[in-house]
Scaffold this motif. Structure first.
Motif, PDB file in Angstrom:
ATOM      1  N   ASN A  49       8.191   1.489  -4.376  1.00 14.43           N
ATOM      2  CA  ASN A  49       7.233   2.345  -3.689  1.00 14.43           C
ATOM      3  C   ASN A  49       7.802   2.874  -2.387  1.00 14.43           C
ATOM      4  O   ASN A  49       8.977   2.657  -2.110  1.00 14.43           O
ATOM      5  CB  ASN A  49       5.881   1.661  -3.473  1.00 14.43           C
ATOM      6  CG  ASN A  49       4.741   2.647  -3.789  1.00 14.43           C
ATOM      7  OD1 ASN A  49       4.542   3.614  -3.065  1.00 14.43           O
ATOM      8  ND2 ASN A  49       4.054   2.435  -4.908  1.00 14.43           N
ATOM      9  N   ARG A  57       2.233  -0.349   2.499  1.00 10.90           N
ATOM     10  CA  ARG A  57       2.192  -1.744   2.036  1.00 10.90           C
ATOM     11  C   ARG A  57       0.894  -2.436   2.421  1.00 10.90           C
ATOM     12  O   ARG A  57       0.345  -3.232   1.682  1.00 10.90           O
ATOM     13  CB  ARG A  57       3.376  -2.514   2.640  1.00 10.90           C
ATOM     14  CG  ARG A  57       4.639  -2.301   1.863  1.00 10.90           C
ATOM     15  CD  ARG A  57       5.843  -2.728   2.664  1.00 10.90           C
ATOM     16  NE  ARG A  57       6.461  -1.570   3.291  1.00 10.90           N
ATOM     17  CZ  ARG A  57       7.492  -1.636   4.140  1.00 10.90           C
ATOM     18  NH1 ARG A  57       7.998  -2.811   4.461  1.00 10.90           N
ATOM     19  NH2 ARG A  57       8.000  -0.533   4.634  1.00 10.90           N
ATOM     20  N   PHE A  60      -1.787  -1.398   0.017  1.00 14.96           N
ATOM     21  CA  PHE A  60      -1.602  -2.119  -1.246  1.00 14.96           C
ATOM     22  C   PHE A  60      -2.286  -3.480  -1.189  1.00 14.96           C
ATOM     23  O   PHE A  60      -3.065  -3.849  -2.059  1.00 14.96           O
ATOM     24  CB  PHE A  60      -0.103  -2.377  -1.487  1.00 14.96           C
ATOM     25  CG  PHE A  60       0.558  -1.366  -2.337  1.00 14.96           C
ATOM     26  CD1 PHE A  60       0.920  -0.146  -1.811  1.00 14.96           C
ATOM     27  CD2 PHE A  60       0.841  -1.619  -3.674  1.00 14.96           C
ATOM     28  CE1 PHE A  60       1.556   0.801  -2.593  1.00 14.96           C
ATOM     29  CE2 PHE A  60       1.474  -0.679  -4.457  1.00 14.96           C
ATOM     30  CZ  PHE A  60       1.830   0.534  -3.921  1.00 14.96           C
ATOM     31  N   PHE A  90       1.670  -5.934 -11.088  1.00 16.93           N
ATOM     32  CA  PHE A  90       2.863  -5.320 -10.500  1.00 16.93           C
ATOM     33  C   PHE A  90       4.055  -5.444 -11.449  1.00 16.93           C
ATOM     34  O   PHE A  90       4.862  -4.525 -11.551  1.00 16.93           O
ATOM     35  CB  PHE A  90       3.193  -5.974  -9.147  1.00 16.93           C
ATOM     36  CG  PHE A  90       2.346  -5.457  -8.030  1.00 16.93           C
ATOM     37  CD1 PHE A  90       2.820  -4.458  -7.204  1.00 16.93           C
ATOM     38  CD2 PHE A  90       1.070  -5.941  -7.821  1.00 16.93           C
ATOM     39  CE1 PHE A  90       2.039  -3.959  -6.171  1.00 16.93           C
ATOM     40  CE2 PHE A  90       0.276  -5.443  -6.799  1.00 16.93           C
ATOM     41  CZ  PHE A  90       0.760  -4.455  -5.966  1.00 16.93           C
ATOM     42  N   CYS A 114       7.355  -8.628  -4.082  1.00 15.02           N
ATOM     43  CA  CYS A 114       5.936  -8.807  -3.761  1.00 15.02           C
ATOM     44  C   CYS A 114       5.579 -10.289  -3.779  1.00 15.02           C
ATOM     45  O   CYS A 114       5.582 -10.910  -4.844  1.00 15.02           O
ATOM     46  CB  CYS A 114       5.057  -8.068  -4.766  1.00 15.02           C
ATOM     47  SG  CYS A 114       5.492  -6.346  -5.014  1.00 15.02           S
TER      48      CYS A 114
ATOM     49  N   HIS C  84      -0.012   6.292  -4.243  1.00 17.25           N
ATOM     50  CA  HIS C  84       1.048   5.283  -4.119  1.00 17.25           C
ATOM     51  C   HIS C  84       0.680   4.024  -4.914  1.00 17.25           C
ATOM     52  O   HIS C  84       1.512   3.435  -5.606  1.00 17.25           O
ATOM     53  CB  HIS C  84       1.268   4.902  -2.657  1.00 17.25           C
ATOM     54  CG  HIS C  84       1.971   5.953  -1.857  1.00 17.25           C
ATOM     55  ND1 HIS C  84       3.252   6.358  -2.144  1.00 17.25           N
ATOM     56  CD2 HIS C  84       1.580   6.680  -0.779  1.00 17.25           C
ATOM     57  CE1 HIS C  84       3.620   7.289  -1.259  1.00 17.25           C
ATOM     58  NE2 HIS C  84       2.618   7.508  -0.430  1.00 17.25           N
ATOM     59  N   ILE C  85      -0.567   3.613  -4.792  1.00 18.93           N
ATOM     60  CA  ILE C  85      -1.005   2.368  -5.438  1.00 18.93           C
ATOM     61  C   ILE C  85      -1.004   2.533  -6.958  1.00 18.93           C
ATOM     62  O   ILE C  85      -0.525   1.661  -7.700  1.00 18.93           O
ATOM     63  CB  ILE C  85      -2.395   1.958  -4.897  1.00 18.93           C
ATOM     64  CG1 ILE C  85      -2.263   1.603  -3.408  1.00 18.93           C
ATOM     65  CG2 ILE C  85      -2.970   0.799  -5.695  1.00 18.93           C
ATOM     66  CD1 ILE C  85      -3.566   1.538  -2.661  1.00 18.93           C
ATOM     67  N   SER C  88       2.431   2.145  -8.528  1.00 17.33           N
ATOM     68  CA  SER C  88       2.921   0.781  -8.757  1.00 17.33           C
ATOM     69  C   SER C  88       2.193   0.088  -9.906  1.00 17.33           C
ATOM     70  O   SER C  88       2.760  -0.751 -10.586  1.00 17.33           O
ATOM     71  CB  SER C  88       2.802  -0.068  -7.492  1.00 17.33           C
ATOM     72  OG  SER C  88       3.911   0.155  -6.645  1.00 17.33           O
TER      73      SER C  88
END
Lengths: 131, 131, 131
Positions: A49, A57, A60, A90, A114, C84-85, C88
């Protein structure tokens, strides 16, 4: 197979490992191929990403905390059921294309480890196949 | 390419296929490489997760039932829209690293076939590339 | 490595790229192997799903709009945090098995480029490794 070691410092975090992966790839003599990145843990994952703005982040982490909340009733007794579930969403493996001995990524792309159940000492496995 | 066959018995379930994948890999003479596991179905998937405590799988199924409920209004008329969506979230392909002719997994990791619209007869495709 | 170019026309859409991928694969002389499909963007993705009924794609878009709504409070200032989310969750890379110089897909499977922040000009990278 190469093994990278990583030490996470929070319960939930996304750590940019792009440079470490690039270094590991450059140690092989494979000019053109594919690098499989594999996370051997069930409460962690790996994703691609944006690595320019750190707030991505944060979004997320917040979105997934809302979707899979910590304080629900789960069957799994260890208290880390959400971490297991995030790991599968993920994903535990990624494929990166190699050209000229380097990972080929988009302008804004970074590779992120992650952590969903840290802090812990973690491993990342890499296998490189040539074209 | 190798083809494994699997018979699922519930509408939604996660079936541990780690031993079957390891056996299929051992039949090749590839010592070091990558195994691509590919599910040729649009209402099933494949994922890595904990295979010690079966309650983890129960939590997975419950969480996804809540996130993508059966009785919503969907356009797709066959009644299995949630199964299609779960298939893309979990993913249809995985890469496993092979060393010494064996899949390299973490201590708690198992490979799971995810059935989201069963019971059905399903297939799993495997392709092995050497390093 | 091969590069495909694609022009998306909506903010959020799933575009069937199965034929383009098959053509690109056929240009190589690899009879048996694996094709890594890689999306070098952080607000797009790639997935496998049903390509018979277009309503499946509509359901996907609606479900993810509900799960990761546009008008939430996000840290990322550009207004495309949900994109973006989603990138992923769907993932940026896929592996397709090649046999007889062709991608091996299930009867109902198609390969979809997922645009989450369009319309834009996008790229898809392909790397082929032989068995």
């Amino acid at each position: 197979m190469q093994i990278l070691e990583i030490e996470t410092t929070s319960h939930t975090e996304m750590i940019d490992i792009t440079a470490e992966i690039a270094t590991a790839i450059s140690k092989n003599n494979v000019k053109s191929g594919v690098c499989t990145i594999f996370v051997p843990h069930t409460t962690a994952g790996v994703t691609l990403n944006e690595n320019a703005d750190p707030s991505v982040r944060k979004d997320f982490i917040n979105v997934f905390e809302k979707l899979i909340p910590k304080y629900e009733r789960y069957s799994h007794a260890e208290g880390n059921a959400p971490a297991h579930i995030k790991s599968s969403i993920f994903g535990s493996s990624l494929n990166i294309i190699i050209e000229d001995g380097k990972p080929v990524l988009g302008t804004w792309q970074g590779i992120f480890f992650c952590e969903f159940d840290g802090p812990r000492n973690r491993k990342i496995y890499l296998q490189i196949t040539a074209t």
